[in-house]
Design a protein around this motif. Structure first.
Motif, PDB file in Angstrom:
ATOM      1  N   VAL A 109       0.858  -1.175   0.000  1.00  0.00           N
ATOM      2  CA  VAL A 109       0.000   0.000   0.000  1.00  0.00           C
ATOM      3  C   VAL A 109       0.897   1.228   0.000  1.00  0.00           C
ATOM      4  N   ILE A 110       0.543   2.219  -0.807  1.00  0.00           N
ATOM      5  CA  ILE A 110       1.275   3.484  -0.835  1.00  0.00           C
ATOM      6  C   ILE A 110       0.383   4.542  -0.195  1.00  0.00           C
ATOM      7  N   SER A 111       0.808   5.067   0.933  1.00  0.00           N
ATOM      8  CA  SER A 111       0.062   6.121   1.610  1.00  0.00           C
ATOM      9  C   SER A 111       0.388   7.469   0.982  1.00  0.00           C
ATOM     10  N   THR A 112      -0.542   8.403   1.050  1.00  0.00           N
ATOM     11  CA  THR A 112      -0.289   9.743   0.535  1.00  0.00           C
ATOM     12  C   THR A 112       0.860  10.387   1.304  1.00  0.00           C
ATOM     13  N   ILE A 113       1.780  10.990   0.571  1.00  0.00           N
ATOM     14  CA  ILE A 113       2.912  11.684   1.181  1.00  0.00           C
ATOM     15  C   ILE A 113       2.374  12.984   1.786  1.00  0.00           C
ATOM     16  N   VAL A 114       2.677  13.219   3.066  1.00  0.00           N
ATOM     17  CA  VAL A 114       2.063  14.319   3.808  1.00  0.00           C
ATOM     18  C   VAL A 114       3.079  15.361   4.248  1.00  0.00           C
ATOM     19  N   ASN A 115       2.553  16.519   4.605  1.00  0.00           N
ATOM     20  CA  ASN A 115       3.342  17.617   5.130  1.00  0.00           C
ATOM     21  C   ASN A 115       3.873  17.226   6.502  1.00  0.00           C
ATOM     22  N   MET A 116       5.179  17.272   6.693  1.00  0.00           N
ATOM     23  CA  MET A 116       5.793  16.854   7.948  1.00  0.00           C
ATOM     24  C   MET A 116       5.307  17.681   9.145  1.00  0.00           C
ATOM     25  N   ASN A 117       4.984  18.932   8.919  1.00  0.00           N
ATOM     26  CA  ASN A 117       4.556  19.812  10.010  1.00  0.00           C
ATOM     27  C   ASN A 117       3.073  19.686  10.327  1.00  0.00           C
ATOM     28  N   GLN A 118       2.312  19.075   9.426  1.00  0.00           N
ATOM     29  CA  GLN A 118       0.880  18.855   9.631  1.00  0.00           C
ATOM     30  C   GLN A 118       0.539  17.510   8.999  1.00  0.00           C
ATOM     31  N   LEU A 119       0.706  16.462   9.779  1.00  0.00           N
ATOM     32  CA  LEU A 119       0.631  15.103   9.244  1.00  0.00           C
ATOM     33  C   LEU A 119      -0.731  14.714   8.706  1.00  0.00           C
ATOM     34  N   SER A 120      -1.750  15.524   8.966  1.00  0.00           N
ATOM     35  CA  SER A 120      -3.074  15.216   8.417  1.00  0.00           C
ATOM     36  C   SER A 120      -3.346  16.025   7.151  1.00  0.00           C
ATOM     37  N   GLN A 121      -2.317  16.678   6.608  1.00  0.00           N
ATOM     38  CA  GLN A 121      -2.506  17.482   5.398  1.00  0.00           C
ATOM     39  C   GLN A 121      -1.474  17.130   4.342  1.00  0.00           C
ATOM     40  N   THR A 122      -1.906  17.285   3.112  1.00  0.00           N
ATOM     41  CA  THR A 122      -0.995  17.142   1.993  1.00  0.00           C
ATOM     42  C   THR A 122      -1.274  18.287   1.030  1.00  0.00           C
ATOM     43  N   SER A 123      -0.785  18.181  -0.172  1.00  0.00           N
ATOM     44  CA  SER A 123      -0.926  19.224  -1.187  1.00  0.00           C
ATOM     45  C   SER A 123      -0.868  18.553  -2.550  1.00  0.00           C
ATOM     46  N   SER A 124      -0.979  19.339  -3.589  1.00  0.00           N
ATOM     47  CA  SER A 124      -0.802  18.778  -4.938  1.00  0.00           C
ATOM     48  C   SER A 124       0.578  18.147  -5.057  1.00  0.00           C
ATOM     49  N   PHE A 125       1.563  18.765  -4.425  1.00  0.00           N
ATOM     50  CA  PHE A 125       2.924  18.233  -4.438  1.00  0.00           C
ATOM     51  C   PHE A 125       2.951  16.831  -3.818  1.00  0.00           C
ATOM     52  N   GLY A 126       2.350  16.667  -2.643  1.00  0.00           N
ATOM     53  CA  GLY A 126       2.322  15.373  -1.969  1.00  0.00           C
ATOM     54  C   GLY A 126       1.575  14.323  -2.768  1.00  0.00           C
ATOM     55  N   ARG A 127       0.463  14.725  -3.383  1.00  0.00           N
ATOM     56  CA  ARG A 127      -0.310  13.774  -4.187  1.00  0.00           C
ATOM     57  C   ARG A 127       0.453  13.381  -5.453  1.00  0.00           C
ATOM     58  N   LEU A 128       1.164  14.326  -6.055  1.00  0.00           N
ATOM     59  CA  LEU A 128       1.975  14.013  -7.238  1.00  0.00           C
ATOM     60  C   LEU A 128       3.102  13.051  -6.870  1.00  0.00           C
ATOM     61  N   LEU A 129       3.782  13.299  -5.754  1.00  0.00           N
ATOM     62  CA  LEU A 129       4.820  12.375  -5.293  1.00  0.00           C
ATOM     63  C   LEU A 129       4.243  10.971  -5.116  1.00  0.00           C
ATOM     64  N   THR A 130       3.073  10.899  -4.475  1.00  0.00           N
ATOM     65  CA  THR A 130       2.433   9.612  -4.232  1.00  0.00           C
ATOM     66  C   THR A 130       2.175   8.875  -5.540  1.00  0.00           C
ATOM     67  N   GLU A 131       1.661   9.573  -6.526  1.00  0.00           N
ATOM     68  CA  GLU A 131       1.385   8.950  -7.831  1.00  0.00           C
ATOM     69  C   GLU A 131       2.666   8.448  -8.486  1.00  0.00           C
ATOM     70  N   GLN A 132       3.729   9.244  -8.431  1.00  0.00           N
ATOM     71  CA  GLN A 132       4.984   8.839  -9.059  1.00  0.00           C
ATOM     72  C   GLN A 132       5.622   7.658  -8.326  1.00  0.00           C
ATOM     73  N   ILE A 133       5.537   7.662  -7.007  1.00  0.00           N
ATOM     74  CA  ILE A 133       6.083   6.565  -6.210  1.00  0.00           C
ATOM     75  C   ILE A 133       5.298   5.283  -6.481  1.00  0.00           C
ATOM     76  N   SER A 134       3.992   5.384  -6.497  1.00  0.00           N
ATOM     77  CA  SER A 134       3.145   4.228  -6.788  1.00  0.00           C
ATOM     78  C   SER A 134       3.447   3.675  -8.181  1.00  0.00           C
ATOM     79  N   GLY A 135       3.559   4.569  -9.134  1.00  0.00           N
ATOM     80  CA  GLY A 135       3.858   4.150 -10.503  1.00  0.00           C
ATOM     81  C   GLY A 135       5.197   3.448 -10.617  1.00  0.00           C
ATOM     82  N   ARG A 136       6.188   3.948  -9.896  1.00  0.00           N
ATOM     83  CA  ARG A 136       7.518   3.333  -9.975  1.00  0.00           C
ATOM     84  C   ARG A 136       7.528   1.948  -9.338  1.00  0.00           C
ATOM     85  N   PHE A 137       6.828   1.778  -8.208  1.00  0.00           N
ATOM     86  CA  PHE A 137       6.722   0.439  -7.621  1.00  0.00           C
ATOM     87  C   PHE A 137       6.058  -0.516  -8.607  1.00  0.00           C
ATOM     88  N   THR A 138       5.050  -0.044  -9.311  1.00  0.00           N
ATOM     89  CA  THR A 138       4.373  -0.870 -10.313  1.00  0.00           C
ATOM     90  C   THR A 138       5.340  -1.230 -11.437  1.00  0.00           C
TER      91      THR A 138
END
Length: 164
Positions: free
Chosen positions: A48-77
């Protein structure tokens, strides 16, 4: 003194990274994780790939975090791992349309529900010139970290919009 500040500011704005280099840095981090995972995580069992989150606010992310998540998921695939697509699941905690967050107390339940052997979690932190990314592969039934990778990406004007 004002002239010195102006020079620093203009140098920061000129520090660029191409889209291809951005993707390559993310792929290189996953490649490091998969090397460390060798013999510990089997490609045939789901991760499972969890959404990459803001270190200072662990319950928040951004377009940047979601893009990282997509690229990381894609690379594992691409590396032939069985990756569970979290956006297709109804039992994942979604807060404020920010992404799929795995809270520690829910990690074991989720891993059990999809028979996951590993969960990839990560954070990012922003400073004046860079965005630092930390990724970990965690074994959900023990919370042991099986692999870790940290890297930085130069902060650009385009990236500032994604970080909001």
């Amino acid at each position: 003194m004002l002239l010195g500040c102006n020079t620093y500011s203009s140098n920061l704005r000129n520090k660029n990274i191409s889209g291809e280099e951005f993707i390559n840095r993310n792929h290189k981090a996953v490649d490091s994780l998969t090397t460390q995972m060798s013999g510990k995580v089997h490609k045939d069992y789901p991760i499972v790939i969890s959404t990459i989150v803001n270190m200072n606010q662990l319950s928040q992310t951004s377009s940047f975090g979601r893009l990282l998540t997509e690229q990381i998921s894609g690379r594992f695939t691409q590396q032939k791992y069985s990756v569970v697509e979290m956006k297709m699941r109804n039992d994942v905690l979604i807060k404020d349309d920010q992404g799929e967050f795995l809270l520690t107390r829910e990690l074991k339940d989720l891993a059990t529900s999809v028979s996951s052997q590993a969960v990839v979690v990560g954070t990012y932190a922003v400073n004046g010139t860079d965005v630092f990314v930390n990724l970990k592969v965690v074994q959900p039934n023990t919370n042991l970290v099986l692999a870790a990778s940290s890297y930085s990406i130069p902060k650009t004007r385009n990236m500032v919009d994604m970080l909001r």
